[in-house]
Design an enzyme around this catalytic site. Structure first.
Site, PDB file in Angstrom:
ATOM      1  N   ASP A  71       0.730  -1.218  -0.103  1.00 50.42           N
ATOM      2  CA  ASP A  71      -0.027  -0.011  -0.066  1.00 50.42           C
ATOM      3  C   ASP A  71       0.784   1.217  -0.202  1.00 50.42           C
ATOM      4  OD1 ASP A  71      -2.787  -0.428  -0.098  1.00 50.42           O
ATOM      5  OD2 ASP A  71      -2.884  -1.407   1.654  1.00 50.42           O
ATOM      6  N   GLU A 102      -5.111   4.864  -0.423  1.00 47.48           N
ATOM      7  CA  GLU A 102      -3.933   3.843  -0.376  1.00 47.48           C
ATOM      8  C   GLU A 102      -3.309   4.235   1.075  1.00 47.48           C
ATOM      9  OE1 GLU A 102      -3.843   1.035  -1.631  1.00 47.48           O
ATOM     10  OE2 GLU A 102      -4.977   1.195  -3.601  1.00 47.48           O
ATOM     11  N   HIS A 105      -5.209   3.129   3.846  1.00 48.30           N
ATOM     12  CA  HIS A 105      -5.008   1.540   4.091  1.00 48.30           C
ATOM     13  C   HIS A 105      -3.632   1.284   4.784  1.00 48.30           C
ATOM     14  CE1 HIS A 105      -7.708   0.891   0.039  1.00 48.30           C
ATOM     15  NE2 HIS A 105      -8.226   1.351   1.124  1.00 48.30           N
ATOM     16  N   TYR A 109      -2.951  -0.496   8.867  1.00 43.71           N
ATOM     17  CA  TYR A 109      -2.124  -1.501   9.356  1.00 43.71           C
ATOM     18  C   TYR A 109      -1.457  -1.307  10.598  1.00 43.71           C
ATOM     19  CZ  TYR A 109      -3.492  -3.530   5.014  1.00 43.71           C
ATOM     20  OH  TYR A 109      -4.341  -3.973   3.969  1.00 43.71           O
ATOM     21  N   GLU A 162      -3.060  -4.905  -6.930  1.00 48.51           N
ATOM     22  CA  GLU A 162      -4.368  -4.588  -6.046  1.00 48.51           C
ATOM     23  C   GLU A 162      -5.365  -5.760  -5.996  1.00 48.51           C
ATOM     24  OE1 GLU A 162      -6.280  -1.137  -5.682  1.00 48.51           O
ATOM     25  OE2 GLU A 162      -4.748   0.249  -6.203  1.00 48.51           O
ATOM     26  N   GLU A 196     -10.461  -1.478  -2.938  1.00 41.17           N
ATOM     27  CA  GLU A 196      -9.818  -2.194  -4.031  1.00 41.17           C
ATOM     28  C   GLU A 196     -10.585  -2.901  -5.327  1.00 41.17           C
ATOM     29  OE1 GLU A 196      -6.747  -1.279  -3.634  1.00 41.17           O
ATOM     30  OE2 GLU A 196      -5.889  -1.577  -1.664  1.00 41.17           O
ATOM     31  N   HIS A 199     -11.001   0.306  -7.267  1.00 43.38           N
ATOM     32  CA  HIS A 199      -9.731   0.654  -7.817  1.00 43.38           C
ATOM     33  C   HIS A 199      -9.389  -0.281  -9.074  1.00 43.38           C
ATOM     34  CE1 HIS A 199      -8.154   2.459  -3.624  1.00 43.38           C
ATOM     35  NE2 HIS A 199      -9.427   2.970  -4.002  1.00 43.38           N
TER      36      HIS A 199
END
Length: 330
Positions: A71, A102, A105, A109, A162, A196, A199
């Site tokens: 990402d 992105e 994203h 994490y 992706e 995603e 995308h």
């Protein structure tokens, strides 16, 4: 894409004079499903986390480290490389939106890490991520295309990343969701998956516009390059999957999932599937993790409050696929 008119004047973007209606539809879709990781109560998963074995925890940490890297690549290099070849001003706006998400994203994490892991464990995860050969191979392979590839090659790299390469990491949280564990972590993954799917569909559509402008010989040569790239990435992904999942015995199931999603990537690009694997071959627990929600949708449906916990929309095959006939091109 020209930003200047014939007199050299810089052109303001005019959303009331749309060159490609897919740009507007995609912008609306993406803005309707906006979300942030801070809205998901990740700390509620701590009880589940403590029940996992050391091997299971190791897999979770490493797959999320790998996803963070990919990402980061998309947000820092991928979308900016695609913007250079945008066909319309509105496409640039859509890619700006994708680039921001992105980054969301990638940050998500880190929110998971800060909830589940100690500072020392986080440091070890990122050290592994930034040095693992198979993980770095795919990141550098894609980044090299972003930096030096032709416009259509960049779009293929983005869709492969992706809709295919992410999924060796997505398997883990979807598996645990199917076993009633780490539900809030999985909620973030489902939100990411929903992004995603748009995308990959959108960039695949833009690829098809350019690909259909090639003559027959150029198309065949390009297909050969594309399938060679896919085989190369899959060979590396096999190694990566063994490295991650042999310790928990999931390797073959993950590889099936990867081949299924490689087919989805090809479908996004308007190509026929390559591998024999279908949804029926994937672990049903994992497929349920993708599709178990309150409503189905197609690419242009309304999302409403879909980002709220427990209401993430289902992904179906139509989310991965946008084909058009010559008569549909504008």
């Amino acid at each position: 894409m020209e930003r200047l008119d014939k007199q050299g004047n810089y052109l303001a973007i005019n959303w009331n004079d749309i060159e490609d209606s897919i740009d507007k539809a995609t912008w609306e879709k993406l803005t309707e499903q906006f979300w942030l990781d801070t809205r998901i109560p990740l700390s509620n998963d701590l009880a589940d986390w403590r029940t996992l074995s050391d091997a299971d925890k190791d897999v979770v940490g490493k797959v999320f480290g790998g996803l963070t890297l990919l990402d980061t690549l998309q947000s820092q290099d991928g979308m900016s490389s695609l913007m250079a070849d945008a066909r319309t001003q509105e496409e640039n706006a859509v890619l700006n939106n994708i680039q921001f998400m992105e980054s969301v994203h990638a940050k998500s994490y880190s929110s998971i890490f800060s909830t589940l892991n100690t500072p020392k464990e986080i440091e070890e995860i990122f050290a592994w991520t930034n040095s693992n050969e198979t993980l770095q191979y795919k990141a550098q392979k894609i980044n090299d295309i972003y930096r030096h590839g032709k416009p259509l090659e960049k779009k293929v790299a983005s869709v492969f990343l992706e809709t295919f390469l992410f999924y060796s990491g997505f398997y883990t949280p979807l598996y645990w969701l199917g076993h009633n564990k780490l539900a809030n972590v999985a909620e973030i993954i489902k939100l990411i998956l929903r992004d995603e799917s748009v995308h990959g569909t959108y960039i695949g559509y833009k690829f098809q516009l350019g690909f259909n402008e090639l003559n027959a010989e150029e198309q065949e040569n390009f297909k050969e390059w594309m399938y060679d790239l896919l085989y190369d990435l899959y060979a590396n992904e096999e190694q990566y999957t063994h490295l991650l999942y042999d310790q928990v015995g999931w390797t073959e199931e993950v590889l099936t999932f990867l081949r299924y999603n490689a087919n989805k990537a090809l479908m996004n690009l308007g190509m026929d599937p390559l591998f024999p694997d279908t949804a029926e071959d994937v672990n049903p627990v994992v497929m349920n993790g993708i599709s178990t929600t309150t409503s189905n949708h197609d690419f242009f449906s309304q999302v409403g409050n879909g980002y709220l916990l427990g209401n993430v929309e289902a992904m179906n095959d139509d989310d991965y696929l946008f084909r058009f006939d010559d008569d549909d091109q504008k």
